[in-house]
Design a protein around this motif. Structure first.
Motif, PDB file in Angstrom:
ATOM      1  N   LEU A 222      41.717  53.213  31.636  1.00 34.85           N
ATOM      2  CA  LEU A 222      40.297  52.948  31.845  1.00 34.85           C
ATOM      3  C   LEU A 222      39.927  51.564  31.326  1.00 34.85           C
ATOM      4  O   LEU A 222      39.209  50.812  31.986  1.00 34.85           O
ATOM      5  CB  LEU A 222      39.451  54.021  31.166  1.00 34.85           C
ATOM      6  N   SER A 223      40.416  51.213  30.147  1.00 33.09           N
ATOM      7  CA  SER A 223      40.037  49.929  29.539  1.00 33.09           C
ATOM      8  C   SER A 223      40.740  48.733  30.165  1.00 33.09           C
ATOM      9  O   SER A 223      40.175  47.646  30.247  1.00 33.09           O
ATOM     10  CB  SER A 223      40.333  49.963  28.033  1.00 33.09           C
ATOM     11  N   ARG A 228      40.280  45.598  36.427  1.00 31.41           N
ATOM     12  CA  ARG A 228      40.992  44.973  37.540  1.00 31.41           C
ATOM     13  C   ARG A 228      40.536  45.577  38.869  1.00 31.41           C
ATOM     14  O   ARG A 228      40.387  44.865  39.867  1.00 31.41           O
ATOM     15  CB  ARG A 228      42.514  45.160  37.375  1.00 31.41           C
ATOM     16  N   MET A 229      40.346  46.896  38.887  1.00 32.60           N
ATOM     17  CA  MET A 229      39.843  47.551  40.107  1.00 32.60           C
ATOM     18  C   MET A 229      38.496  46.969  40.503  1.00 32.60           C
ATOM     19  O   MET A 229      38.254  46.655  41.674  1.00 32.60           O
ATOM     20  CB  MET A 229      39.696  49.057  39.863  1.00 32.60           C
ATOM     21  N   ALA A 235      47.084  42.776  41.645  1.00 34.38           N
ATOM     22  CA  ALA A 235      48.400  42.197  41.345  1.00 34.38           C
ATOM     23  C   ALA A 235      49.173  43.138  40.437  1.00 34.38           C
ATOM     24  O   ALA A 235      48.593  43.825  39.593  1.00 34.38           O
ATOM     25  CB  ALA A 235      48.229  40.838  40.684  1.00 34.38           C
ATOM     26  N   PRO A 236      50.496  43.188  40.578  1.00 32.11           N
ATOM     27  CA  PRO A 236      51.273  44.175  39.835  1.00 32.11           C
ATOM     28  C   PRO A 236      51.498  43.840  38.370  1.00 32.11           C
ATOM     29  O   PRO A 236      52.007  42.779  38.033  1.00 32.11           O
ATOM     30  CB  PRO A 236      52.611  44.201  40.581  1.00 32.11           C
ATOM     31  N   GLY A 237      51.042  44.747  37.507  1.00 31.07           N
ATOM     32  CA  GLY A 237      51.537  44.782  36.139  1.00 31.07           C
ATOM     33  C   GLY A 237      52.659  45.793  36.111  1.00 31.07           C
ATOM     34  O   GLY A 237      53.623  45.699  35.366  1.00 31.07           O
ATOM     35  N   THR A 284      49.631  49.489  40.137  1.00 29.87           N
ATOM     36  CA  THR A 284      49.232  50.898  40.231  1.00 29.87           C
ATOM     37  C   THR A 284      47.716  51.068  40.364  1.00 29.87           C
ATOM     38  O   THR A 284      47.248  52.086  40.894  1.00 29.87           O
ATOM     39  CB  THR A 284      49.729  51.687  39.013  1.00 29.87           C
ATOM     40  N   GLN A 285      46.940  50.083  39.909  1.00 26.06           N
ATOM     41  CA  GLN A 285      45.486  50.168  40.022  1.00 26.06           C
ATOM     42  C   GLN A 285      45.019  50.105  41.478  1.00 26.06           C
ATOM     43  O   GLN A 285      43.861  50.412  41.782  1.00 26.06           O
ATOM     44  CB  GLN A 285      44.801  49.076  39.193  1.00 26.06           C
ATOM     45  N   ALA A 286      45.929  49.759  42.400  1.00 25.75           N
ATOM     46  CA  ALA A 286      45.571  49.706  43.826  1.00 25.75           C
ATOM     47  C   ALA A 286      45.264  51.093  44.388  1.00 25.75           C
ATOM     48  O   ALA A 286      44.739  51.205  45.504  1.00 25.75           O
ATOM     49  CB  ALA A 286      46.692  49.058  44.633  1.00 25.75           C
TER      50      ALA A 286
END
Length: 293
Positions: A222-223, A228-229, A235-237, A284-286
């Motif tokens: 969440l934090s 980023r969302m 972009a990938p972390g 993963t946030q995608a």
């Protein structure tokens, strides 16, 4: 301690999004570093910082006192350790091996047994913390293996992470990483749904985040990933394709133990849908894209 660092040559295999930063932190700590990556260009930045780039896994393994692997998939781990020209074919007796890839517990146990047979020492030590944790040397490192080997290698692990726990025998580090991924999988669905709900309700998602991240809903995802969302930064972390791999390992291990994990199964289906839409190399946030449409 400085003399020990000069004498301990570390070989690092896999200089991708996380591996590059992890290896870089070892360089900053003063360790002589050998690196190998299938795509040599990805190792060039480390070469500019003082690392020596090797052309083959075998060449690196012959010269290193400690070999660290951070590759993509269990099949890559298998190839790097057991394949023709791999680590076991070329490393010297007495070499320490640390596999930091998220892989299967069974493969971790296989590496441990082969290392024992060859008078080497092995730990499975997968990590959590993403690209930020790798860059800032604040990774969580989950370790499986012998206590004396862990104690010997801990100073090296401390150059890459801060929360470093020996979980048990060989394979225990990988099992712990599965616990981590299971918790993240359902949490990511909740984070995406919360931000999508905020937008649909006409709220300012950033303002909503200020309220909910400080309470019971708070989480690392969440934090760190919700902002980023909101920015549209995908972009990938940590890659979608690698998370799908991890969830597959966890589902298989859970099945073998007779454990039902419906939240994990749903998350994997959603991420597979995301990958089919062309997002496998996104972060993963995608997953938020499935909700925000």
């Amino acid at each position: 301690m400085a003399e020990t660092k000069r004498q301990t040559v570390i070989g690092f295999i896999g200089t991708g999004v996380m591996g590059k930063s992890m290896a870089g932190n070892l360089l900053k700590a003063g360790y002589p570093l050998l690196v190998y990556n299938r795509t040599r260009a990805k190792a060039e930045e480390l070469a500019k910082l003082g690392a020596v780039v090797k052309d083959t896994v075998g060449e690196l393994a012959r010269e290193a006192d400690v070999v660290i692997t951070m590759v993509g998939y269990p099949r890559d781990v298998e190839e790097v350790y057991f394949g023709a020209g791999g680590i076991f074919q070329h490393a010297r007796p007495g070499t320490y091996l640390i596999d930091m890839t998220t892989s299967t517990p069974a493969l971790a146990e296989k590496i441990y047994k082969e290392a024992q047979a060859r008078q080497m020492f092995a730990l499975d030590a997968p990590v959590s913390g993403g690209d930020i944790g790798a860059r800032e040397a604040r990774l969580t490192i989950m370790v499986g293996g012998d206590e004396e080997v862990f104690a010997h290698l801990r100073p090296i692990l401390e150059r890459m992470g801060t929360n470093i726990v020996l979980q048990g025998k060989a394979g225990a580090g990988q099992h712990t990483k599965m616990c981590n991924q299971i918790a993240i999988a359902s949490n990511m669905m909740g984070v995406c749904e919360a931000i999508a709900y905020a937008k649909k309700a006409g709220l300012d998602p950033q303002n909503v985040l200020r309220s909910i991240e400080a309470g019971a809903a708070g989480s690392w995802s969440l934090s760190n990933l919700a902002p980023r969302m909101i920015r549209g930064d995908f972009a990938p972390g940590f890659y979608v394709k690698h998370f799908i791999k991890d969830m597959g390992i966890a589902l298989e291990a859970a099945k073998e133990m007779g454990l039902d994990t419906p939240g994990l199964a749903l998350a994997k289906r959603l991420y597979e849908q995301l990958a089919e839409a062309g997002e496998e190399n996104s972060g993963t946030q995608a997953l938020f894209k499935l909700y925000d449409r």
